[in-house]
Design an enzyme around this catalytic site. Structure first.
Site, PDB file in Angstrom:
ATOM      1  N   LYS A   9       3.184  -2.293 -65.618  1.00  0.00           N
ATOM      2  CA  LYS A   9       3.407  -3.017 -66.890  1.00  0.00           C
ATOM      3  C   LYS A   9       2.762  -2.292 -68.060  1.00  0.00           C
ATOM      4  O   LYS A   9       3.372  -2.100 -69.105  1.00  0.00           O
ATOM      5  CB  LYS A   9       2.826  -4.453 -66.821  1.00  0.00           C
ATOM      6  CG  LYS A   9       3.432  -5.341 -65.764  1.00  0.00           C
ATOM      7  CD  LYS A   9       2.901  -6.763 -65.846  1.00  0.00           C
ATOM      8  CE  LYS A   9       1.421  -6.913 -65.525  1.00  0.00           C
ATOM      9  NZ  LYS A   9       1.049  -6.603 -64.134  1.00  0.00           N
ATOM     10  N   ARG A  84       0.327 -15.739 -67.431  1.00  0.00           N
ATOM     11  CA  ARG A  84       0.250 -15.559 -65.979  1.00  0.00           C
ATOM     12  C   ARG A  84       0.345 -16.883 -65.239  1.00  0.00           C
ATOM     13  O   ARG A  84       0.244 -16.893 -64.008  1.00  0.00           O
ATOM     14  CB  ARG A  84      -1.081 -14.887 -65.619  1.00  0.00           C
ATOM     15  CG  ARG A  84      -0.978 -13.364 -65.413  1.00  0.00           C
ATOM     16  CD  ARG A  84      -2.389 -12.826 -65.294  1.00  0.00           C
ATOM     17  NE  ARG A  84      -2.551 -11.647 -64.503  1.00  0.00           N
ATOM     18  CZ  ARG A  84      -2.769 -10.435 -65.008  1.00  0.00           C
ATOM     19  NH1 ARG A  84      -2.754 -10.220 -66.291  1.00  0.00           N
ATOM     20  NH2 ARG A  84      -3.001  -9.423 -64.207  1.00  0.00           N
ATOM     21  N   ARG A 123      -5.436   4.354 -58.386  1.00  0.00           N
ATOM     22  CA  ARG A 123      -5.478   4.410 -59.862  1.00  0.00           C
ATOM     23  C   ARG A 123      -6.870   4.781 -60.373  1.00  0.00           C
ATOM     24  O   ARG A 123      -7.882   4.300 -59.875  1.00  0.00           O
ATOM     25  CB  ARG A 123      -5.082   3.033 -60.421  1.00  0.00           C
ATOM     26  CG  ARG A 123      -5.183   2.952 -61.923  1.00  0.00           C
ATOM     27  CD  ARG A 123      -4.356   1.839 -62.485  1.00  0.00           C
ATOM     28  NE  ARG A 123      -4.824   0.506 -62.115  1.00  0.00           N
ATOM     29  CZ  ARG A 123      -4.179  -0.607 -62.499  1.00  0.00           C
ATOM     30  NH1 ARG A 123      -3.068  -0.534 -63.197  1.00  0.00           N
ATOM     31  NH2 ARG A 123      -4.652  -1.787 -62.135  1.00  0.00           N
ATOM     32  N   ARG A 156     -11.351   1.071 -61.504  1.00  0.00           N
ATOM     33  CA  ARG A 156     -11.622  -0.324 -61.866  1.00  0.00           C
ATOM     34  C   ARG A 156     -12.169  -1.059 -60.653  1.00  0.00           C
ATOM     35  O   ARG A 156     -11.664  -0.910 -59.553  1.00  0.00           O
ATOM     36  CB  ARG A 156     -10.319  -1.008 -62.317  1.00  0.00           C
ATOM     37  CG  ARG A 156      -9.987  -0.784 -63.768  1.00  0.00           C
ATOM     38  CD  ARG A 156      -8.609  -1.269 -64.118  1.00  0.00           C
ATOM     39  NE  ARG A 156      -8.308  -2.643 -63.715  1.00  0.00           N
ATOM     40  CZ  ARG A 156      -7.162  -3.270 -64.024  1.00  0.00           C
ATOM     41  NH1 ARG A 156      -6.231  -2.655 -64.728  1.00  0.00           N
ATOM     42  NH2 ARG A 156      -6.958  -4.512 -63.631  1.00  0.00           N
ATOM     43  N   ARG A 167      -5.774 -10.413 -56.029  1.00  0.00           N
ATOM     44  CA  ARG A 167      -4.899 -10.343 -57.222  1.00  0.00           C
ATOM     45  C   ARG A 167      -3.431 -10.494 -56.839  1.00  0.00           C
ATOM     46  O   ARG A 167      -2.667 -11.167 -57.533  1.00  0.00           O
ATOM     47  CB  ARG A 167      -5.123  -9.017 -57.959  1.00  0.00           C
ATOM     48  CG  ARG A 167      -6.445  -9.012 -58.712  1.00  0.00           C
ATOM     49  CD  ARG A 167      -6.871  -7.609 -59.058  1.00  0.00           C
ATOM     50  NE  ARG A 167      -6.017  -6.995 -60.058  1.00  0.00           N
ATOM     51  CZ  ARG A 167      -5.896  -5.666 -60.206  1.00  0.00           C
ATOM     52  NH1 ARG A 167      -6.555  -4.836 -59.413  1.00  0.00           N
ATOM     53  NH2 ARG A 167      -5.130  -5.183 -61.161  1.00  0.00           N
TER      54      ARG A 167
HETATM   55  P1  AMP Z   1      -4.775  -6.622 -65.679  1.00  0.00           P
HETATM   56  O1  AMP Z   1      -5.368  -5.471 -66.406  1.00  0.00           O
HETATM   57  O2  AMP Z   1      -3.587  -7.219 -66.377  1.00  0.00           O
HETATM   58  O3  AMP Z   1      -4.492  -6.292 -64.232  1.00  0.00           O
HETATM   59  O4  AMP Z   1      -5.878  -7.783 -65.684  1.00  0.00           O
HETATM   60  C1  AMP Z   1      -7.134  -7.570 -65.075  1.00  0.00           C
HETATM   61  C2  AMP Z   1      -7.782  -8.916 -64.790  1.00  0.00           C
HETATM   62  O5  AMP Z   1      -8.026  -9.598 -66.035  1.00  0.00           O
HETATM   63  C3  AMP Z   1      -6.943  -9.889 -63.977  1.00  0.00           C
HETATM   64  O6  AMP Z   1      -7.026  -9.652 -62.568  1.00  0.00           O
HETATM   65  C4  AMP Z   1      -7.581 -11.215 -64.365  1.00  0.00           C
HETATM   66  O7  AMP Z   1      -8.836 -11.386 -63.737  1.00  0.00           O
HETATM   67  C5  AMP Z   1      -7.847 -11.004 -65.858  1.00  0.00           C
HETATM   68  N1  AMP Z   1      -6.654 -11.418 -66.638  1.00  0.00           N
HETATM   69  C6  AMP Z   1      -5.793 -10.619 -67.326  1.00  0.00           C
HETATM   70  N2  AMP Z   1      -4.830 -11.334 -67.896  1.00  0.00           N
HETATM   71  C7  AMP Z   1      -5.058 -12.624 -67.563  1.00  0.00           C
HETATM   72  C8  AMP Z   1      -4.373 -13.843 -67.825  1.00  0.00           C
HETATM   73  N3  AMP Z   1      -3.238 -13.884 -68.550  1.00  0.00           N
HETATM   74  N4  AMP Z   1      -4.919 -14.989 -67.323  1.00  0.00           N
HETATM   75  C9  AMP Z   1      -6.057 -14.967 -66.622  1.00  0.00           C
HETATM   76  N5  AMP Z   1      -6.727 -13.849 -66.302  1.00  0.00           N
HETATM   77  C10 AMP Z   1      -6.238 -12.684 -66.767  1.00  0.00           C
END
Ligand code: AMP
Length: 208
Positions: A9, A84, A123, A156, A167
């Site tokens: 994404k 989400r 990654r 990460r 996740r």
């Molecule tokens: P991402 O970089 O999109 O994979 O997000 C990393 C982490 O941030 C996720 O695994 C969640 O813990 C938190 N996070 C990101 N976006 C959201 C969201 N819309 N709602 C809740 N937690 C989020």
């Protein structure tokens, strides 16, 4: 921009942002920026993120809507990683209604689960400019260093195996249902996310 963790994404959103001049609003990046700066929000979010859980809605929604509503781009924006769950969908749509705008297109990227696991665990990110690498498919020129700014790369915490499984589970239980909602609005575009970054970008840009 919808799809499971590791589907690409962020990579695709960054390409669209460059091509179309949109504002990029990535909830995960907003959290990571707050964590790096050590803000209250970053500290509150840390425990949820490191275990692979969603950060509570009251924190996430306020943070993302502030970005959506501040300095609106006249050409629009791409939301990456938000919404989400259905509570976030409803808050987003209420906020957009208030400013008389709407979501034109919901792009769902799909790749098989075993490919997601490979992408997530391999990654690496730049500590400074956040450029994205993969140990197998797009390694840096010099091991452990960013091609753009020479800074060290890192993995990460939530790309390590236990958090990765959580996740993916959270995605299938909480986030998948919002796909039906966007489908019912008639704006869902499902894209095959397997292939070279440029090929996927071509499919995405032809879909909206
Ligand atoms: P991402 O970089 O999109 O994979 O997000 C990393 C982490 O941030 C996720 O695994 C969640 O813990 C938190 N996070 C990101 N976006 C959201 C969201 N819309 N709602 C809740 N937690 C989020």
């Amino acid at each position: 921009m919808l799809g499971p963790p590791g589907v690409g994404k962020g990579t695709q959103a960054k390409m669209l942002v460059q091509a179309l001049g949109l504002k990029h609003i990535a909830s995960g990046e907003l959290f990571r920026r707050n964590q790096t700066r050590g803000t209250d929000l970053g500290v509150k979010a840390q425990g949820y993120i490191s275990l692979g859980n969603l950060v509570p809605d009251e924190i996430t929604i306020a943070m993302v809507l502030e970005e959506v509503l501040s300095e609106p781009s006249k050409d629009g924006f791409i939301l990456d990683g938000f919404p989400r769950n259905m509570v976030q969908v409803e808050s987003l749509h209420q906020a957009l209604k208030d400013i008389e705008t709407n979501i034109d297109c919901a792009v769902l990227l799909a790749v098989p689960r075993d490919e997601l696991l490979k992408r997530l665990t391999g990654r690496r990110l730049c500590t400074k400019c956040q450029a994205n690498y993969h140990l197998m498919s797009s390694p840096p020129g010099r091991s452990g260093l960013c091609n753009h700014c020479d800074s060290p790369l890192y993995q990460r915490e939530d790309d390590m195996s236990i958090a990765v499984n959580t996740r993916l589970e959270v995605y299938y239980s909480e986030t998948r249902p919002i796909i039906d909602y966007y489908d019912s609005l008639g704006c869902l575009r499902q894209i095959d996310g397997v292939g070279a970054v440029g090929e996927v970008a071509y499919r995405v840009s032809n879909s909206c």
